[in-house]
Design an enzyme around this catalytic site. Structure first.
Site, PDB file in Angstrom:
ATOM      1  N   CYS A   1      -6.148   2.142 -11.630  1.00 41.35           N
ATOM      2  CA  CYS A   1      -4.722   2.445 -11.427  1.00 41.35           C
ATOM      3  C   CYS A   1      -4.266   3.822 -10.579  1.00 41.35           C
ATOM      4  O   CYS A   1      -5.107   4.495 -10.200  1.00 41.35           O
ATOM      5  CB  CYS A   1      -4.248   2.537 -12.690  1.00 41.35           C
ATOM      6  SG  CYS A   1      -4.244   0.705 -13.605  1.00 41.35           S
TER       7      CYS A   1
ATOM      8  N   SER B   1       7.461   3.973  -6.224  1.00 39.86           N
ATOM      9  CA  SER B   1       6.354   3.198  -6.617  1.00 39.86           C
ATOM     10  C   SER B   1       6.092   2.421  -5.378  1.00 39.86           C
ATOM     11  O   SER B   1       6.982   2.219  -4.593  1.00 39.86           O
ATOM     12  CB  SER B   1       6.672   2.132  -7.767  1.00 39.86           C
ATOM     13  OG  SER B   1       6.139   1.287  -7.694  1.00 39.86           O
TER      14      SER B   1
END
Length: 559
Positions: free
Chosen positions: A120, A472
């Site tokens: 991640c 993001s």
């Protein structure tokens, strides 16, 4: 002599041997290379959820190749859970803790090498930073992306669909029960999120750096091939130790250049700029050198792959289309083919020896017929961002590559989100969200929800966001992040006022506050630095020591 042998010799180090034997290790185990398995497994992060099982396959591979594995845990926070709250302030700073954790465990126990398990956003760069810092045999194993969910808004749904759905619900475009149904079906299983956000970007860049076995970045989490890859990774770790192929021989200027090419060619997350800079600093490059590479290679790298959010295709589609091996094959004339990798072979040799599946040209194109002649990430400079800011042309519709707008200024993320959902934002607005940088946040939160809310409210193609925070990798629309210097450091973004005009010109690589230099200087002369937000705890340390985004937002320990 291996590092572990230095502390396991008889009789002087019988004490150390006794420690291992208390856990069941044998004399035979202690004669072999001792290889750490740094596992970021947890039950709070879907990208890490399958790592417990993969760690066992890694250990089996280490045993099979003649090594002794020793597994240890490393933290790994979830961006998804932290989004839009104070928790997000901890996400980027966690990257430094992850690097430090791995360093401490490997150095304290004199391990001979390390396998790095993670998938991640801040986890993978933290692991890669540790590898570059340690200069020991190291190899990265991602856990793999999750599969796409039920169809929504013209594509397979994913976690970001929920944020878009919230905006649609507010705008009256969908009903509450549709959003509830989407919540149940958008994430069908574990893995790093199924879009091309920061998590999958960094896994892909790990492979481009040569730190992952070919093809290892994008095998979906639930595929049996992911388990086989874990076993092969364990075997490779033993070979790396026996051949003394250390991470510093792999992570260098040449491999960083290859990773920058892949980031641009695939339209990866803008956070890749931040993280590659941090990894490169650990490898001995300067921040200015890395910025120069981004600027030079971005102009000469075409966009040859499009994945969600730039297209309807998700990470499983990207994998089935050929993944990073196919991207490297297409980019081969532009790459540093002599760069070493964890296979023990060069990038060029890996490209020649890989067994490719038939490519899907709707996902991965060629150098001759790319999606675009320019790369997916761009560095802009100007009087609003003297040290630069980052944008993502591949996620911005062409008609917005030059955008003129009127500033609406917010001093935190929450204020901007309230204004968006309250219907206060009109077309032609540039939302300036400041004091969200590394120091100002602290922690440089992602303005993810703000961008998604604009999308859901139908404003994604008529407004822009400029921030000293981040975005993001899933965001699309006109945005510029990582504005440096940040507002908390007295950068020009601190001088912007409501009603100012701002021009974003991606082809010209500029961002301009349409205010005279004397007026900007006058405003900054009146500016007062903000008080420190955190007095205790880790964020207090990060707030004091964090460098600018243009310097990778790493901790400055020189003073």
């Amino acid at each position: 002599m291996r590092r572990s042998e230095e502390i396991l010799r008889r009789p002087d180090y019988s004490f150390n041997r006794g420690v291992y034997k208390s856990m069941g290790f044998s004399d035979e185990d202690l004669r072999k290379p001792i290889i750490g398995v740094a596992n970021t497994w947890s039950e709070v992060c879907p990208g890490s959820y399958n790592l417990r099982a993969l760690a066992q396959s890694v250990k089996n591979g280490i045993y099979a190749a003649g090594g002794t594995p020793v597994e240890f845990g490393v933290i790994g926070a979830c961006d998804g859970t932290a989004q839009g709250s104070e928790g997000m302030k901890y996400i980027l700073p966690s990257r430094e803790l992850i690097a430090n954790d791995v360093e401490v465990m490997v150095q304290a126990h004199r391990l001979d090498g390390v396998v790095l398990l993670g998938s991640c956003d801040k986890i993978v760069p933290g692991l890669l930073m540790a590898a570059a810092r340690l200069r020991l045999p190291a190899i990265l194993l991602p856990g793999g992306p999750m599969q796409g969910g039920a169809p929504f808004d013209g594509r397979a749904s994913d976690l970001t669909s929920l944020s878009e759905g919230c905006g649609m619900l507010k705008a009256g475009k969908i009903a509450p029960d549709e959003l509830d149904s989407l919540e149940e079906s958008c994430c069908p299983g574990c893995g790093s999120c199924s879009f091309y956000g920061t998590a999958n970007t960094m896994c892909c860049l790990g492979e481009a750096l040569g730190m992952t076995l070919p093809g290892g970045a994008l095998i979906p989490a639930v595929y049996a091939e992911r388990t086989r890859m874990a076993h092969r990774t364990g075997e490779a770790a033993v070979r790396l130790v026996k051949e003394n192929l250390t991470a510093d021989k792999i992570i260098n200027r040449e491999s960083i250049s290859n990773a920058i090419r892949v980031l641009n060619a695939t339209g990866g997350s803008t956070n890749g700029v931040l993280h590659l800079t941090a990894v490169a600093l650990e490898a001995g490059l300067s921040a200015d050198e890395v910025t120069g590479l981004f600027e030079a290679l971005g102009d000469t790298t075409p966009l040859i792959a499009k994945v969600n959010p730039a297209s309807k295709y998700n990470m499983e589609d990207f994998y089935l289309a050929g993944g990073i091996p196919q991207v490297l094959r297409e980019l081969s004339p532009l790459l540093e083919r002599g760069a070493l990798t964890v296979t023990g072979k060069t990038v060029g040799e890996n490209i020649e020896n890989y067994h490719y599946r038939a490519p899907n040209r709707e996902v991965i194109k060629t150098l001759e017929e790319p999606f675009s002649r320019s790369g997916g990430v761009a560095i802009l400079r100007g009087n609003l961002a003297p040290e630069g800011c980052v944008t993502k042309p591949s996620a911005i519709v062409p008609e917005m590559h030059v955008f003129h707008g009127t500033a609406r200024v917010f001093d935190c993320e929450e204020a901007a989100e309230t204004a968006i959902l309250g219907g206060e934002i009109a077309p032609g607005t540039v939302l300036v969200i400041r004091y969200e940088g590394p120091k100002g946040g602290p922690g440089m939160r992602e303005m993810y929800k703000a961008m998604k809310y604009l999308y859901g409210m139908g404003l994604a193609t008529s407004t822009a966001i400029v921030t000293d925070g981040r975005f993001s990798g899933t965001n699309n629309g006109c945005f510029c992040g990582h504005v440096s210097p940040e507002a908390a450091a007295g950068g020009p973004i601190a001088a912007v006022r409501d009603g100012d005009r701002i021009t974003i010109d991606i082809p010209a690589k500029t961002i301009t506050l349409e205010v005279g230099e004397e007026e900007i200087a006058r405003r900054l002369a009146l500016w007062q630095p903000p008080k420190q937000k955190y007095k205790t705890g880790y964020l207090a340390i990060y707030e004091k020591l964090a460098t600018s985004a243009s310097r990778g937002a790493v901790l400055n320990v020189e003073n």
